[in-house]
Design an enzyme around this catalytic site. Structure first.
Site, mmCIF file in Angstrom:
data_model
loop_
_atom_site.group_PDB
_atom_site.id
_atom_site.type_symbol
_atom_site.label_atom_id
_atom_site.label_comp_id
_atom_site.label_asym_id
_atom_site.label_seq_id
_atom_site.Cartn_x
_atom_site.Cartn_y
_atom_site.Cartn_z
ATOM 1 N N VAL A 102 0.845 -1.203 0.000
ATOM 2 C CA VAL A 102 0.000 0.000 0.000
ATOM 3 C C VAL A 102 0.882 1.256 0.000
ATOM 4 C CG1 VAL A 102 -1.892 -1.170 1.185
ATOM 5 C CG2 VAL A 102 -0.147 -0.017 2.539
ATOM 6 N N ASP A 103 2.205 1.064 -0.261
ATOM 7 C CA ASP A 103 3.151 2.178 -0.060
ATOM 8 C C ASP A 103 3.390 3.014 -1.322
ATOM 9 O OD1 ASP A 103 5.730 -0.381 0.137
ATOM 10 O OD2 ASP A 103 4.976 0.651 -1.643
ATOM 11 N N HIS A 118 -4.560 -4.237 -2.300
ATOM 12 C CA HIS A 118 -4.941 -3.809 -0.956
ATOM 13 C C HIS A 118 -5.028 -2.305 -0.809
ATOM 14 C CE1 HIS A 118 -3.125 -7.860 0.560
ATOM 15 N NE2 HIS A 118 -4.312 -8.018 0.009
ATOM 16 N N CYS A 129 -19.304 8.530 1.457
ATOM 17 C CA CYS A 129 -19.593 8.836 0.034
ATOM 18 C C CYS A 129 -18.410 8.493 -0.871
ATOM 19 C CB CYS A 129 -19.952 10.327 -0.111
ATOM 20 S SG CYS A 129 -18.519 11.422 -0.035
ATOM 21 N N CYS A 156 -20.034 15.375 2.890
ATOM 22 C CA CYS A 156 -21.087 14.674 3.659
ATOM 23 C C CYS A 156 -20.778 14.579 5.148
ATOM 24 C CB CYS A 156 -21.305 13.267 3.099
ATOM 25 S SG CYS A 156 -20.044 12.107 3.616
ATOM 26 N N THR A 194 6.828 -11.790 -0.118
ATOM 27 C CA THR A 194 5.560 -11.980 0.584
ATOM 28 C C THR A 194 5.585 -13.309 1.331
ATOM 29 O OG1 THR A 194 3.145 -12.183 0.380
ATOM 30 C CG2 THR A 194 4.445 -12.913 -1.517
ATOM 31 N N ASN A 217 12.419 -14.499 -1.856
ATOM 32 C CA ASN A 217 12.014 -14.116 -0.505
ATOM 33 C C ASN A 217 13.168 -14.345 0.462
ATOM 34 O OD1 ASN A 217 9.425 -13.119 0.743
ATOM 35 N ND2 ASN A 217 10.002 -14.713 2.228
ATOM 36 N N GLU A 219 13.070 -15.422 3.477
ATOM 37 C CA GLU A 219 12.980 -16.708 4.213
ATOM 38 C C GLU A 219 11.985 -17.629 3.505
ATOM 39 O OE1 GLU A 219 11.770 -14.946 7.868
ATOM 40 O OE2 GLU A 219 9.722 -14.620 7.173
HETATM 41 C C1 BV8 Z 1 -11.022 -11.038 2.705
HETATM 42 C C2 BV8 Z 1 -3.709 -3.267 3.816
HETATM 43 C C3 BV8 Z 1 -13.249 -11.728 2.298
HETATM 44 C C4 BV8 Z 1 -3.907 -2.663 5.158
HETATM 45 C C5 BV8 Z 1 -3.628 -5.680 4.178
HETATM 46 C C6 BV8 Z 1 -10.946 -14.433 9.735
HETATM 47 C C7 BV8 Z 1 -11.750 -13.308 9.676
HETATM 48 C C8 BV8 Z 1 -11.739 -12.446 8.579
HETATM 49 C C9 BV8 Z 1 -10.899 -12.717 7.515
HETATM 50 C C10 BV8 Z 1 -10.102 -13.837 7.585
HETATM 51 C C11 BV8 Z 1 -10.099 -14.702 8.656
HETATM 52 N N1 BV8 Z 1 -9.202 -15.694 8.427
HETATM 53 C C12 BV8 Z 1 -8.620 -15.489 7.227
HETATM 54 C C13 BV8 Z 1 -9.179 -14.378 6.704
HETATM 55 C C14 BV8 Z 1 -8.869 -13.796 5.451
HETATM 56 C C15 BV8 Z 1 -7.844 -12.692 5.726
HETATM 57 C C16 BV8 Z 1 -6.495 -13.369 5.851
HETATM 58 O O1 BV8 Z 1 -5.978 -13.867 4.862
HETATM 59 N N2 BV8 Z 1 -5.916 -13.356 7.059
HETATM 60 C C17 BV8 Z 1 -4.621 -14.009 7.227
HETATM 61 C C18 BV8 Z 1 -3.752 -13.200 8.173
HETATM 62 C C19 BV8 Z 1 -4.869 -15.429 7.723
HETATM 63 N N3 BV8 Z 1 -7.907 -11.871 4.548
HETATM 64 C C20 BV8 Z 1 -8.739 -10.820 4.538
HETATM 65 O O2 BV8 Z 1 -9.381 -10.426 5.483
HETATM 66 C C21 BV8 Z 1 -8.846 -10.143 3.176
HETATM 67 N N4 BV8 Z 1 -10.240 -9.977 2.873
HETATM 68 O O3 BV8 Z 1 -10.649 -12.169 2.813
HETATM 69 O O4 BV8 Z 1 -12.327 -10.668 2.390
HETATM 70 C C22 BV8 Z 1 -13.752 -11.912 3.682
HETATM 71 C C23 BV8 Z 1 -14.608 -10.961 4.180
HETATM 72 C C24 BV8 Z 1 -15.115 -11.164 5.466
HETATM 73 C C25 BV8 Z 1 -14.734 -12.287 6.228
HETATM 74 C C26 BV8 Z 1 -13.839 -13.224 5.699
HETATM 75 C C27 BV8 Z 1 -13.324 -13.033 4.433
HETATM 76 C C28 BV8 Z 1 -8.199 -8.765 3.224
HETATM 77 C C29 BV8 Z 1 -6.695 -8.956 3.280
HETATM 78 C C30 BV8 Z 1 -6.022 -7.589 3.099
HETATM 79 C C31 BV8 Z 1 -5.692 -7.002 4.442
HETATM 80 N N5 BV8 Z 1 -4.920 -5.750 4.237
HETATM 81 N N6 BV8 Z 1 -2.980 -4.515 3.972
HETATM 82 C C32 BV8 Z 1 -2.628 -2.148 5.735
HETATM 83 O O5 BV8 Z 1 -1.540 -2.360 5.118
HETATM 84 O O6 BV8 Z 1 -2.702 -1.538 6.798
HETATM 85 S S1 BV8 Z 1 -2.725 -7.105 4.256
HETATM 86 C C33 BV8 Z 1 -1.114 -6.801 4.712
HETATM 87 O O7 BV8 Z 1 -0.520 -8.091 4.671
HETATM 88 C C34 BV8 Z 1 -0.274 -5.971 3.743
HETATM 89 O O8 BV8 Z 1 -0.966 -5.532 2.599
HETATM 90 C C35 BV8 Z 1 0.783 -6.967 3.294
HETATM 91 O O9 BV8 Z 1 1.238 -6.732 2.025
HETATM 92 C C36 BV8 Z 1 -0.026 -8.192 3.363
HETATM 93 C C37 BV8 Z 1 0.654 -9.496 3.204
HETATM 94 O O10 BV8 Z 1 1.768 -9.497 4.015
HETATM 95 P P1 BV8 Z 1 3.179 -9.579 3.218
HETATM 96 O O11 BV8 Z 1 3.183 -8.560 2.141
HETATM 97 O O12 BV8 Z 1 3.393 -10.991 2.830
HETATM 98 O O13 BV8 Z 1 4.146 -9.095 4.323
HETATM 99 P P2 BV8 Z 1 4.750 -9.991 5.464
HETATM 100 O O14 BV8 Z 1 5.349 -9.055 6.447
HETATM 101 O O15 BV8 Z 1 3.751 -11.014 5.908
HETATM 102 O O16 BV8 Z 1 5.906 -10.817 4.719
HETATM 103 C C38 BV8 Z 1 7.001 -10.129 4.176
HETATM 104 C C39 BV8 Z 1 7.902 -11.212 3.627
HETATM 105 O O17 BV8 Z 1 9.011 -10.578 3.010
HETATM 106 C C40 BV8 Z 1 8.462 -12.113 4.716
HETATM 107 O O18 BV8 Z 1 8.321 -13.463 4.300
HETATM 108 C C41 BV8 Z 1 9.944 -11.739 4.794
HETATM 109 O O19 BV8 Z 1 10.781 -12.848 5.008
HETATM 110 C C42 BV8 Z 1 10.195 -11.209 3.410
HETATM 111 N N7 BV8 Z 1 11.241 -10.182 3.330
HETATM 112 C C43 BV8 Z 1 11.593 -9.265 4.264
HETATM 113 N N8 BV8 Z 1 12.555 -8.476 3.761
HETATM 114 C C44 BV8 Z 1 12.817 -8.918 2.502
HETATM 115 C C45 BV8 Z 1 11.982 -10.006 2.219
HETATM 116 N N9 BV8 Z 1 11.987 -10.660 1.046
HETATM 117 C C46 BV8 Z 1 12.871 -10.228 0.109
HETATM 118 N N10 BV8 Z 1 13.704 -9.187 0.299
HETATM 119 C C47 BV8 Z 1 13.708 -8.513 1.478
HETATM 120 N N11 BV8 Z 1 14.545 -7.480 1.635
HETATM 121 ZN ZN ZN Z 2 -18.298 12.013 2.149
#
Ligand code: BV8
Ligand code: ZN
Length: 248
Positions: A102-103, A118, A129, A156, A194, A217, A219
Site C-alpha cells: 500500500v506504499d 490492498h 460517500c 457529507c 511476501t 524471498n 525466508e
Molecule cells: C477477505 C492493507 C473476504 C492494510 C492488508 C478471519 C476473519 C476475517 C478474515 C479472515 C479470517 N481468516 C482469514 C481471513 C482472510 C484474511 C487473511 O488472509 N488473514 C490471514 C492473516 C490469515 N484476509 C482478509 O481479510 C482479506 N479480505 O478475505 O475478504 C472476507 C470478508 C469477510 C470475512 C472473511 C473473508 C483482506 C486482506 C487484506 C488485508 N490488508 N494490507 C494495511 O496495510 O494496513 S494485508 C497486509 O498483509 C499488507 O498488505 C501486506 O502486504 C499483506 C501481506 O503481508 P506480506 O506482504 O506478505 O508481508 P509480510 O510481512 O507477511 O511478509 C514479508 C515477507 O518478506 C516475509 O516473508 C519476509 O521474510 C520477506 N522479506 C523481508 N525483507 C525482505 C523479504 N523478502 C525479500 N527481500 C527482502 N529485503
Molecule cells: Zn463524504
C-alpha cells in the site's frame, strides 16, 4: 548465481506476472507487515489496527497509525528491487505487476499499470460517500484537522479513512479478477517479498497453472515448496542481478 535453466526460461518468457509483498519495500526502510511495530506502536498488533472494527472503536487511533505509516512511506525511496522490475517490464512483451503493498513505491519507481490489491496508504477516502483524496497531490491543509477525530468529508461530513483494504474487507473486485486472469494466462509467475499468508492474494500462485513459479524471498514461506525456483535472499539484491544476467 542463477541456473542456466532459469535464465533460458526467462529469456523465452512471453508473459510475466509479478506479485509483490511488503518484503520488496523492506530495503526502502518501510517495515514489513509482520515486523515488530516500533516505538509508539510497539504494543499494537497491525492486524488488529488494520480492521473496520478498530476504526469504528477508535477512529483517531487508527487514523494516527496510518498517518505515521504514511509519513514513513512518503519519506522512503524506491530501492534497486523496485527499479529492476521497471527494467524487466521493458524487456518482456507482456508484463504485469500485482502488489499487496500500500506504499506506492512501485509507482514512484516508474512501474505502470499496477494492480493494487490492498489499496494505497497515500490516498484517503470518505467512509460514506467515497470522496477520495490523493495525498501525494493534495495535502491535508484543506481539511479541518482535529486532535480527537479523523478529518471529516467536505461534502457529507463523515470521517475520511485510509484507502486501503482492511482485514475482513473484500478486495476491489476488478483488481482481483484481473489478477486471477493474468495469473492463469502467464508463462512465468514471480512471488516476491511476501509470506504468502494473506488471502485471497496468497492464492494467486495457485491460479498460475501454466506458469513456471519463481519465488524471491528472504525466508521460506508457505509457497516455497510448490515453487519451481525458490531464490532465498533480499529482493533488492537478487532482482537487479537476475535482470542483468538474463537481459544484460
Ligand atoms: C477477505 C492493507 C473476504 C492494510 C492488508 C478471519 C476473519 C476475517 C478474515 C479472515 C479470517 N481468516 C482469514 C481471513 C482472510 C484474511 C487473511 O488472509 N488473514 C490471514 C492473516 C490469515 N484476509 C482478509 O481479510 C482479506 N479480505 O478475505 O475478504 C472476507 C470478508 C469477510 C470475512 C472473511 C473473508 C483482506 C486482506 C487484506 C488485508 N490488508 N494490507 C494495511 O496495510 O494496513 S494485508 C497486509 O498483509 C499488507 O498488505 C501486506 O502486504 C499483506 C501481506 O503481508 P506480506 O506482504 O506478505 O508481508 P509480510 O510481512 O507477511 O511478509 C514479508 C515477507 O518478506 C516475509 O516473508 C519476509 O521474510 C520477506 N522479506 C523481508 N525483507 C525482505 C523479504 N523478502 C525479500 N527481500 C527482502 N529485503
Ligand atoms: Zn463524504
Amino acid at each position: 548465481m542463477f541456473s542456466a535453466k532459469l535464465i533460458e526460461i526467462l529469456k523465452q518468457a512471453r508473459q510475466i506476472v509479478v506479485l509483490t509483498g511488503a518484503g520488496t519495500s523492506a530495503e526502502s526502510g518501510v517495515p514489513t507487515f509482520r515486523d515488530a511495530q516500533t516505538g509508539l506502536w510497539a504494543h499494537y498488533n497491525p492486524a488488529e489496527l488494520a480492521s473496520p472494527e478498530a476504526f469504528k472503536r477508535n477512529p483517531k487511533l487508527v487514523w494516527d497509525w496510518y498517518s505515521w505509516r504514511r509519513e514513513t512511506v512518503l519519506a522512503a525511496q524506491p530501492n534497486a528491487g523496485h527499479y529492476a522490475l521497471v527494467q524487466m517490464a521493458r524487456h518482456v512483451p507482456n508484463f504485469h505487476l500485482i502488489t499487496q503493498n500500500v506504499d506506492g513505491l512501485h509507482q514512484r519507481a516508474g512501474s505502470e499499470q499496477i494492480i493494487e490489491l490492498h489499496g494505497n496508504i497515500t490516498r484517503i477516502r470518505c467512509e460514506h460517500c467515497s470522496h477520495t483524496i490523493d495525498l501525494t497531490k493534495q495535502n491535508l491543509d484543506s481539511l479541518t484537522l482535529s486532535d480527537t477525530e479523523p478529518p471529516r468529508c467536505a461534502s457529507c461530513n463523515h470521517y475520511y479513512r485510509p484507502d486501503v483494504v482492511w482485514f475482513g474487507e473484500n478486495l476491489p473486485v476488478q483488481a482481483l479478477q484481473q489478477a486471477e486472469q493474468l495469473a492463469q494466462s502467464c508463462d512465468v509467475f514471480f512471488s516476491i517479498g511476501t509470506s504468502s499468508q494473506v488471502y485471497p492474494a496468497a492464492a494467486l500462485p495457485l491460479y498460475a497453472n501454466k506458469a513456471v513459479v519463481i519465488e524471491i524471498n528472504r525466508e521460506k514461506t508457505a509457497l516455497t515448496q510448490q515453487a519451481d525456483f525458490a531464490l532465498q535472499g533480499a529482493s533488492g539484491e537478487i532482482l537487479p542481478a537476475l535482470v542483468e544476467c538474463v537481459w544484460g
